[in-house]
Each structure stands twice: as structure tokens, then as C-alpha cells.
Design an enzyme around this catalytic site. Structure first.
Site, mmCIF file in Angstrom:
data_model
loop_
_atom_site.group_PDB
_atom_site.id
_atom_site.type_symbol
_atom_site.label_atom_id
_atom_site.label_comp_id
_atom_site.label_asym_id
_atom_site.label_seq_id
_atom_site.Cartn_x
_atom_site.Cartn_y
_atom_site.Cartn_z
ATOM 1 N N THR A 1 0.826 -1.204 0.000
ATOM 2 C CA THR A 1 0.000 0.000 0.000
ATOM 3 C C THR A 1 0.863 1.258 0.000
ATOM 4 O OG1 THR A 1 -1.661 -1.189 1.298
ATOM 5 C CG2 THR A 1 -1.844 1.201 1.213
ATOM 6 N N TYR B 1 -13.067 -4.548 -3.329
ATOM 7 C CA TYR B 1 -14.118 -4.141 -4.258
ATOM 8 C C TYR B 1 -15.061 -5.293 -4.583
ATOM 9 C CZ TYR B 1 -16.708 -2.021 -8.070
ATOM 10 O OH TYR B 1 -17.721 -1.558 -8.850
ATOM 11 N N TYR C 1 -2.524 -10.231 4.695
ATOM 12 C CA TYR C 1 -2.584 -8.809 5.049
ATOM 13 C C TYR C 1 -4.039 -8.426 5.256
ATOM 14 C CZ TYR C 1 -1.840 -3.707 4.386
ATOM 15 O OH TYR C 1 -1.801 -2.338 4.519
ATOM 16 N N ARG D 1 -9.243 -0.308 4.498
ATOM 17 C CA ARG D 1 -9.029 -0.056 3.077
ATOM 18 C C ARG D 1 -9.854 -0.986 2.180
ATOM 19 N NH1 ARG D 1 -4.746 3.137 1.314
ATOM 20 N NH2 ARG D 1 -3.428 3.972 2.985
ATOM 21 N N LYS E 1 -0.080 -9.865 8.638
ATOM 22 C CA LYS E 1 0.071 -8.442 8.931
ATOM 23 C C LYS E 1 -1.288 -7.951 9.394
ATOM 24 C CE LYS E 1 1.039 -3.888 6.957
ATOM 25 N NZ LYS E 1 1.382 -3.101 5.744
ATOM 26 N N ILE F 1 5.270 -4.264 10.476
ATOM 27 C CA ILE F 1 5.478 -3.868 9.081
ATOM 28 C C ILE F 1 5.066 -2.409 9.011
ATOM 29 C CG2 ILE F 1 4.782 -4.245 6.692
ATOM 30 C CD1 ILE F 1 4.519 -7.207 7.331
#
Length: 296
Positions: A46, A109, A135, A140, A163, A205
Site C-alpha cells: 500500500t 471491491y 494482510y 481499506r 500483517k 510492518i
């Protein structure tokens, strides 16, 4: 399987000059991070603005990182997309290029239910031999990997870490209580680092690690060696910089600092926009004051 790393991994920014990737600046940033004791490098995540990169740019950044790092620290390739097929192709490229691991974001999405997540991640894991970091960043993607789903996925021999950018330590505790010690949790939130590792997480991270990797690694080493009070004091000293890089959407603020260090111009790709000059300068000033020893 041994852990990919412990301590500080940095989700690297992608430097641009005149809207083109600045590979010289990227290499210089890699060297800066290694010299400052980073334990792992995450490319095309990202923070690297990967959604705005072409496939050729993604591959060029990764191969450049692998060649420049030359085995000094693990290189983790961000290869997750909302397409299972594309994620497999990128993951296979990463393996062939010599990456040490891949990191897979949840599909966005087009979303998925939890069974779909298992099928998606399993298909990718079956296609490569590299270790995989899941992740989870629902802020997001609007999709979270449930703790029970993490447990199921952790049974796959290639899926070895998470993560956790959920930002809720209750979620972290639930996952840690389900998985065994062979499965590693890394925080994806700079501001909860010491609390996260105190619970049993093995590192971070980091975004702010792009500019203060050595200081973060020192905090981790202090805490993991039992000096938790000193670790928290040192971490408190870092909070002005951590807060400064959170004043807008990542990586808009942190690139103000990386640019000031010479790692590319202060440029982002649309739809991200650079900060107004007064805000940009205020962030750089916070960083410069910190490096000069000014504590507030």
C-alpha cells in the site's frame, strides 16, 4: 518453518521523479534502510502506491530490490490483488525473481465471504513454495479475515504470518489465542507497536520505518529482551514522528520526509495529492527536530 523476520519490516515508498520511478533513489533508500538495521523490506505494498503501478513497474521494483539487497535481509513482495488469477501470476513471478516471501491483501471491491477468502488464499498458496504473509486491513478493503479463518488458513504449510492492520487489539488477542507459535503476527499499525508485541506479536510492518527504522528496531529489541519500561519510553519519544505521518492518507505524509532525505521528489500518483506546502514543511520539521534530539 522459521520466521521470515522479527522486528521491523518496512513497507517501502516508491520514489517518483517527473512521474517516473526513480530507481537510483529507490536503491539509495534500500541502502539507507539496511544500514539502519531494518529486518525486512516489503515492496509493492500500500505504501508503495502499488495500485497506480503498471505490471512492468511492479516487476522492475521487485527485481531491483532483490538484486540490490542481495540476500542481506528478506525481501517480501506485495502480490495480492482482487483477482486470484493475477495474484497467482504475480506471486509466481516473485518466486522466480528470488523474493523471500509474498504478502497478500484481502480481495477488495469484489469482496468475498470467508469461504471465498479461504479458497482465494489457498489457490495462491498452492501455486508457489514461498512463505506467505496475509494482510488484513479492513479500513481499506471493507473486508476482514475472521480469526477462525486465519486459523484455517494457518494450517497451510506456506501461510505462515499475518500483517494485522485491523487496529483492534481484541482481534489480535483472538487470533493469537487460536494459532500456534509457528504462525507469526506482525502489526500493521505503527502506533500500537509496543502493545502489539507485548501481546505476542513478533514485529511491525511499518510506514514510519521508512525514515526511522533503526529507532523502531531498538524499541523491539529492548522489549523482546525484557526491558519493556525502557522500550515504552523510547517508543514515546517516536510518537511525534508517528503522529506526523498520520495527518493524511498513507503514504502522502511519509513521502514528505522521504523526499527531504533525497529519496525521490515529493511526488505521488493520482488519485493521491501532495500536501499543502505549510503542512509538508511542518511534517519535515517534526522529523528534523526529532533527529536533532528535540523531544516534546
Amino acid at each position: 518453518m522459521t520466521r521470515i523476520f522479527e522486528g521491523i519490516g518496512v513497507a517501502m515508498t516508491t520514489p517518483f521523479t517527473n512521474n517516473q520511478i526513480d530507481l537510483d533513489a529507490f536503491k539509495n533508500h534500500l541502502e539507507f534502510l539496511i544500514e539502519n538495521n531494518v529486518q525486512s523490506l516489503i515492496i509493492n505494498g500500500t505504501t508503495g502506491e502499488s495500485p497506480t503501478l503498471s505490471e512492468d513497474e511492479i516487476k522492475t521494483l521487485l527485481t531491483t530490490a532483490i538484486e540490490t539487497v542481495n540476500g542481506r535481509v528478506p525481501v517480501i513482495a506485495g502480490t495480492g490483488t482482487n483477482s486470484t488469477h493475477q495474484s497467482i501470476a504475480l506471486s509466481q513471478f516473485a518466486e522466480e525473481a528470488g523474493a523471500d516471501a509474498v504478502m497478500l491483501i484481502t480481495p477488495y471491491y469484489n469482496k468475498s465471504n470467508q469461504k471465498g477468502l479461504v479458497a482465494h488464499f489457498t489457490a495462491i498458496a498452492d501455486s508457489i513454495k514461498l512463505p506467505i504473509v496475509l494482510y488484513n486491513v479492513p479500513s481499506r478493503t471493507n473486508l476482514s479475515i475472521e480469526p477462525e479463518t486465519i486459523l484455517e488458513l494457518s494450517q497451510h504449510p506456506n501461510i505462515v504470518a499475518l500483517k494485522d492492520a485491523v487496529g483492534d487489539l481484541n482481534y489480535t488477542i483472538k487470533v493469537l489465542n487460536l494459532v500456534d507459535d509457528n504462525f507469526t503476527l506482525y502489526s500493521g499499525n505503527d502506533d500500537n507497536f509496543t502493545d502489539f508485541t507485548a501481546l505476542g506479536g513478533k514485529g511491525l510492518i511499518s510506514v514510519v520505518g521508512n525514515v526511522i527504522p533503526k529507532e523502531l528496531q531498538e524499541v523491539y529489541e529492548l522489549q523482546s529482551s525484557g526491558h519493556s519500561t525502557t522500550a515504552r519510553e523510547r517508543f514515546s519519544d517516536l510518537m511525534p514522528v508517528i503522529n506526523a505521518v498520520q495527518v493524511d492518507v498513507n503514504p502522502i505524509p511519509v513521502k514528505a520526509i522521504t523526499a527531504s532525505l533525497g529519496f525521490g521528489n515529493y511526488e505521488l500518483r493520482l488519485p493521491l495529492l501532495a500536501l499543502d506546502e505549510d503542512v509538508r514543511q511542518s511534517i519535515v520539521t517534526v522529523y528534523e527536530n526529532f533527529k536533532a534530539g528535540v523531544r516534546v
